[in-house]
Design a protein around this motif. Structure first.
Motif, PDB file in Angstrom:
ATOM      1  N   ILE A 114       0.958  -1.254   0.118  1.00  0.00           N
ATOM      2  CA  ILE A 114      -0.134  -0.001  -0.040  1.00  0.00           C
ATOM      3  C   ILE A 114       0.906   1.435   0.000  1.00  0.00           C
ATOM      4  N   HIS A 115       1.972   1.295   0.888  1.00  0.00           N
ATOM      5  CA  HIS A 115       2.705   2.564   1.176  1.00  0.00           C
ATOM      6  C   HIS A 115       4.013   2.448   0.307  1.00  0.00           C
ATOM      7  N   ILE A 116       4.118   3.108  -0.652  1.00  0.00           N
ATOM      8  CA  ILE A 116       5.337   3.073  -1.548  1.00  0.00           C
ATOM      9  C   ILE A 116       6.143   4.332  -1.188  1.00  0.00           C
ATOM     10  N   PRO A 117       7.207   3.820  -0.572  1.00  0.00           N
ATOM     11  CA  PRO A 117       8.223   4.982  -0.115  1.00  0.00           C
ATOM     12  C   PRO A 117       8.900   5.481  -1.396  1.00  0.00           C
ATOM     13  N   ASN A 118       9.121   6.853  -1.028  1.00  0.00           N
ATOM     14  CA  ASN A 118       9.653   7.868  -2.316  1.00  0.00           C
ATOM     15  C   ASN A 118      10.574   8.859  -1.522  1.00  0.00           C
ATOM     16  N   TYR A 119      11.381   8.691  -0.829  1.00  0.00           N
ATOM     17  CA  TYR A 119      12.226   9.505  -0.009  1.00  0.00           C
ATOM     18  C   TYR A 119      13.298   8.995   0.403  1.00  0.00           C
ATOM     19  N   SER A 120      14.337   9.673   0.663  1.00  0.00           N
ATOM     20  CA  SER A 120      15.684   9.399   1.061  1.00  0.00           C
ATOM     21  C   SER A 120      16.410   8.260   0.004  1.00  0.00           C
ATOM     22  N   GLU A 121      16.703   7.183   0.514  1.00  0.00           N
ATOM     23  CA  GLU A 121      17.190   6.011  -0.551  1.00  0.00           C
ATOM     24  C   GLU A 121      16.191   5.316  -1.349  1.00  0.00           C
ATOM     25  N   PHE A 122      15.068   5.606  -0.877  1.00  0.00           N
ATOM     26  CA  PHE A 122      13.818   4.780  -1.593  1.00  0.00           C
ATOM     27  C   PHE A 122      13.362   5.616  -2.690  1.00  0.00           C
ATOM     28  N   TYR A 123      13.133   4.968  -3.916  1.00  0.00           N
ATOM     29  CA  TYR A 123      12.166   5.715  -4.918  1.00  0.00           C
ATOM     30  C   TYR A 123      11.354   4.567  -5.639  1.00  0.00           C
ATOM     31  N   GLU A 124      10.458   3.987  -4.895  1.00  0.00           N
ATOM     32  CA  GLU A 124       9.890   2.982  -5.369  1.00  0.00           C
ATOM     33  C   GLU A 124       8.775   3.381  -6.399  1.00  0.00           C
ATOM     34  N   LYS A 125       8.315   4.643  -6.196  1.00  0.00           N
ATOM     35  CA  LYS A 125       7.184   5.155  -6.837  1.00  0.00           C
ATOM     36  C   LYS A 125       7.547   5.367  -8.572  1.00  0.00           C
ATOM     37  N   ARG A 126       8.807   5.074  -8.812  1.00  0.00           N
ATOM     38  CA  ARG A 126       9.278   5.149 -10.170  1.00  0.00           C
ATOM     39  C   ARG A 126       9.000   4.130 -11.052  1.00  0.00           C
ATOM     40  N   TRP A 127       8.600   2.739 -10.164  1.00  0.00           N
ATOM     41  CA  TRP A 127       8.016   1.406 -10.794  1.00  0.00           C
ATOM     42  C   TRP A 127       6.861   1.233 -10.273  1.00  0.00           C
ATOM     43  N   PHE A 128       6.539   1.281  -9.142  1.00  0.00           N
ATOM     44  CA  PHE A 128       5.281   0.594  -8.248  1.00  0.00           C
ATOM     45  C   PHE A 128       4.048   1.457  -8.238  1.00  0.00           C
ATOM     46  N   ALA A 129       2.893   0.984  -8.244  1.00  0.00           N
ATOM     47  CA  ALA A 129       1.645   1.888  -7.623  1.00  0.00           C
ATOM     48  C   ALA A 129       1.425   1.381  -6.228  1.00  0.00           C
ATOM     49  N   GLY A 130       0.730   1.961  -5.607  1.00  0.00           N
ATOM     50  CA  GLY A 130       0.147   1.335  -4.307  1.00  0.00           C
ATOM     51  C   GLY A 130      -1.090   0.773  -4.348  1.00  0.00           C
ATOM     52  N   GLY A 131      -1.393  -0.246  -3.713  1.00  0.00           N
ATOM     53  CA  GLY A 131      -2.425  -0.958  -3.594  1.00  0.00           C
ATOM     54  C   GLY A 131      -3.634   0.028  -2.762  1.00  0.00           C
ATOM     55  N   LYS A 132      -4.792  -0.200  -3.070  1.00  0.00           N
ATOM     56  CA  LYS A 132      -6.022   0.418  -2.524  1.00  0.00           C
ATOM     57  C   LYS A 132      -6.094   0.002  -1.238  1.00  0.00           C
ATOM     58  N   PRO A 133      -6.436   0.539  -0.083  1.00  0.00           N
ATOM     59  CA  PRO A 133      -6.662   0.226   1.300  1.00  0.00           C
ATOM     60  C   PRO A 133      -8.211  -0.375   1.391  1.00  0.00           C
ATOM     61  N   PHE A 134      -8.268  -1.469   1.959  1.00  0.00           N
ATOM     62  CA  PHE A 134      -9.560  -2.360   2.248  1.00  0.00           C
ATOM     63  C   PHE A 134     -10.256  -2.729   0.884  1.00  0.00           C
ATOM     64  N   TYR A 135      -9.404  -3.005  -0.087  1.00  0.00           N
ATOM     65  CA  TYR A 135     -10.047  -3.405  -1.221  1.00  0.00           C
ATOM     66  C   TYR A 135      -9.688  -4.771  -1.822  1.00  0.00           C
ATOM     67  N   CYS A 136     -10.704  -5.384  -2.621  1.00  0.00           N
ATOM     68  CA  CYS A 136     -10.295  -6.834  -3.011  1.00  0.00           C
ATOM     69  C   CYS A 136     -11.021  -6.791  -4.403  1.00  0.00           C
ATOM     70  N   GLU A 137     -10.496  -7.469  -5.455  1.00  0.00           N
ATOM     71  CA  GLU A 137     -11.117  -7.888  -6.618  1.00  0.00           C
ATOM     72  C   GLU A 137     -10.528  -9.361  -6.814  1.00  0.00           C
ATOM     73  N   LYS A 138     -11.188  -9.925  -7.995  1.00  0.00           N
ATOM     74  CA  LYS A 138     -10.622 -11.303  -8.497  1.00  0.00           C
ATOM     75  C   LYS A 138     -10.151 -11.128  -9.786  1.00  0.00           C
ATOM     76  N   ILE A 139      -8.880 -11.307 -10.015  1.00  0.00           N
ATOM     77  CA  ILE A 139      -8.213 -11.330 -11.134  1.00  0.00           C
ATOM     78  C   ILE A 139      -7.945 -12.423 -11.957  1.00  0.00           C
ATOM     79  N   HIS A 140      -7.458 -12.837 -13.073  1.00  0.00           N
ATOM     80  CA  HIS A 140      -7.361 -13.890 -13.863  1.00  0.00           C
ATOM     81  C   HIS A 140      -5.657 -13.846 -14.077  1.00  0.00           C
ATOM     82  N   LEU A 141      -4.922 -15.056 -13.773  1.00  0.00           N
ATOM     83  CA  LEU A 141      -3.588 -15.128 -14.305  1.00  0.00           C
ATOM     84  C   LEU A 141      -3.740 -16.186 -15.396  1.00  0.00           C
ATOM     85  N   THR A 142      -2.652 -16.193 -15.917  1.00  0.00           N
ATOM     86  CA  THR A 142      -2.390 -17.202 -17.014  1.00  0.00           C
ATOM     87  C   THR A 142      -2.775 -18.663 -16.796  1.00  0.00           C
TER      88      THR A 142
END
Length: 634
Positions: A114-142
């Motif tokens: 959920i919480h994607i750090p983007n400060y100091s030595e971390f910059y994950e928001k360059r690659w990753f989106a954060g998950g929605k709190p209290f959320y669920c859906e069904k997805i299909h994998l191969t």
């Protein structure tokens, strides 16, 4: 008995080498299975490694990661272990940093960070989106359809509810695990990549243990290791397993090989703590959130090798440094409580009956500390020794010496003639050494002490301890009664260490020597005549059983609400080289019978300070009918 073994793992990795990483992940899984673990938690993004940087945007790496997850599902098909492994997930054109929860060939759920750090030595928001709190859906994998994907997933096996968060989520002001715990999760896994800087490891450890305490949960934490990229950072492979505020397993960081740690979690203990903690329950009721429950069943939930450390003396810290600090704190609690009572009653004198035994010695030491705190003269501590039919030379000498060495006002009152007169008054034959014979002495002593306290405008300090109250090993309206009871929440096993602490750290010379001799004296009320050698004939532990067993029973019966089978099981494990099972069962039955039959004494307790996590005050921790039946507990 609802135990489960969990594992935290740090595999050797190569950055962006998925095949190499999965090989080592499988080795760690097998190591955990050999230990009979039912859950293993791997570090964040352990399939790819955490430090791939812009390689996370390459389809080749993402495709290989997906295939590796499918490979792990196939690998787990016949394995009775839940696997929590970190990998990226591309969903709706967004890349998520996820925990994949795998069991027996199937993905139970995928949990995004959920919480994607983007400060100091971390910059994950360059690659990753954060998950929605209290959320669920069904997805299909191969390779699997309708996979739960969300942040409110709880995998449920009986009374064990698993949920997961990822690294920075724990550092957030309100971690997702706080909500998940209130939604029912009692084991939280954290897939992490926490780099090392000076002193960070201690903060991390405190954070994990604090979160497990607040959530009344187990917390299994696994962080990336030294084989991550060291371009700018170093990771140490920190592994921690915590239960309700206590770190029960931790590794040595900076290992260069595949490593797991395992520990057994007591689910019943956690669930009982939650049941007792009304604030936790109220927080649950105020939270209008629902978890997505994913039911599953372990093939064999039993524990093959029970190696959880069970302390013989749960009231006494085993670590010497911690024990010393604990004893110092307890003395401060007792002395401060007594000081408040003296100030409130405008009393500058206290009266104590001193027998030369452990309990009265501890009460006297507390009185001395209190008078030092209030700057009252020691002569205002009125110490009375009252030899009777069973008083031995050893206890008499120790009582006299200790009172004089501490500078108290000392007085001796022999109770033999008064007791003989009382026997005559009530028509009791003094040659019959029954409960009347014993209680006459106890009540005579209490009458003397109470009346002296009235005469001197002081208060009578009680000496009885928690173990005696649990067993009712005291005379009603005799040593059971006082005007303030400083030892009422201290069990016998801890009394011994408190006196030992005073002998080793608080006193010196003759006082210390006397305390050490008191420690070596058998526990006895000395209410029956001495033996032919003039020594103690009435040894308490020969009559009602070892106090260390009764304190063990008391802790698990009151503190954890454990059932009989569990208490016996744990006692057998803790005392396996000391008592056999038959002996443990014998004294446990004595404990239950006495605990129930003697509640009437606890219902009329004098005031006294609560010191530890277990208390029997009718105004606080323990409110029980005096006529409750023990039948269902035997």
């Amino acid at each position: 008995m609802n135990f489960i073994r969990t594992a935290a793992a740090c595999p050797v990795t190569k950055v962006a080498d998925v095949e190499f990483n999965v090989k080592n992940i499988k080795e760690c899984i097998d190591l955990a299975l050999n230990e009979n673990s039912k859950l293993i938690v791997f570090p964040e993004l352990s399939i790819t490694s955490y430090s791939c940087g812009d390689l996370f945007s390459q389809n080749e790496l993402l495709d290989k990661s997906d295939k590796a997850i499918q490979d792990l599902c196939n690998y787990s098909r016949e394995k009775d272990i839940m696997i929590s492994v970190g990998a990226p997930l591309l969903h709706n054109y967004s890349l998520y940093n996820c925990a994949y929860i795998i069991y027996s060939g199937k993905i139970l759920g995928i949990i995004p960070k959920i919480h994607i750090p983007n400060y100091s030595e971390f910059y994950e928001k360059r690659w990753f989106a954060g998950g929605k709190p209290f959320y669920c859906e069904k997805i299909h994998l191969t390779f699997q359809k309708y996979v739960p994907f969300g942040t409110n997933l709880i995998s449920k096996a009986g009374d064990i509810n698993f949920s997961f968060e990822i690294c920075e989520d724990l550092w957030a002001a309100i971690p997702p695990s706080s909500y998940l715990s209130l939604m029912g999760a009692n084991i939280i896994g954290n897939l992490s990549a926490s780099n090392e800087i000076v002193s960070k490891s201690q903060y991390r450890k405190e954070l994990v243990s604090s979160q497990s305490a607040k959530n009344i949960s187990a917390y299994v934490y696994s962080s990336s290791g030294v084989h991550e990229s060291t371009t700018d950072l170093l990771f140490s492979g920190h592994l921690i397993i915590s239960e309700n505020g206590s770190v029960i397993k931790e590794n040595e960081r900076f290992q260069r090989h595949n490593e797991i740690i395992t520990s057994i979690i007591d689910i019943d203990k956690l669930n009982h703590e939650r049941m007792k903690n009304l604030s936790f329950r109220d927080s649950m009721n105020s939270l209008n959130l629902q978890a997505e429950i994913i039911p599953f069943e372990f093939k064999d939930p039993s524990i093959k090798n029970f190696d959880r450390r069970i302390e013989m003396h749960p009231f006494v810290p085993s670590d010497e440094k911690v024990r010393k600090e604990r004893c110092e704190e307890i003395f401060k609690i007792q002395a401060s409580a007594l000081a408040k009572r003296l100030e409130h009653t405008s009393s500058k004198k206290v009266v104590l009956g001193i027998s030369g035994g452990l309990d009265s010695t501890l009460a006297l030491l507390v009185a001395v500390k209190t008078f030092e705190l209030l700057d009252y003269p020691m002569k205002n501590i009125l110490t009375i020794t009252m030899p009777g039919f069973g008083t031995t030379d050893r206890t008499y000498k120790n009582a006299v010496n200790l009172c004089k060495e501490l500078g108290t006002t000392f007085k001796e009152i022999n109770i033999v003639d008064a007791c003989l007169q009382h026997f005559k008054d009530i028509g009791h034959n003094p040659d019959i050494h029954d409960v009347t014979y014993e209680n006459v002495q106890a009540r005579e002593r209490t009458q003397i002490l109470m009346d002296i306290a009235n005469k001197e405008r002081g208060i009578l300090i009680g000496t009885g301890d928690l173990s005696e109250l649990a067993l009712g090993w005291c005379t009603y309206n005799g040593d059971h009664m006082s005007m303030y009871s400083v030892n009422s929440s201290i069990p016998k096993t801890l009394v011994r260490y408190l006196v030992q602490y005073a002998a080793e750290y608080e006193t010196y010379g003759e006082i210390s020597d006397t305390l050490m001799d008191i420690l070596g004296t058998p526990v006895s009320p000395e209410l029956l005549p001495k033996d032919k050698k003039g020594e103690i004939s009435q040894k308490t532990e020969d009559i009602i059983g070892p106090y260390e067993l009764h304190d063990f029973f008391l802790y698990y019966f009151i503190r954890q609400g454990a059932d009989n089978d569990k208490i016996i099981f744990l006692a057998n494990h803790a005392f396996k080289n000391i008592y056999d099972e038959e002996t443990i069962k014998k004294w446990f039955e004595v404990f239950i019978k006495r605990f129930f039959s003697q509640q009437f004494k606890r219902s009329a307790l004098p005031d006294g300070p609560k010191v530890g996590s277990v208390g029997l005050s009718p105004r606080g921790d323990w409110r029980m009918p005096s006529d409750a039946s023990s039948r269902s507990f035997l």
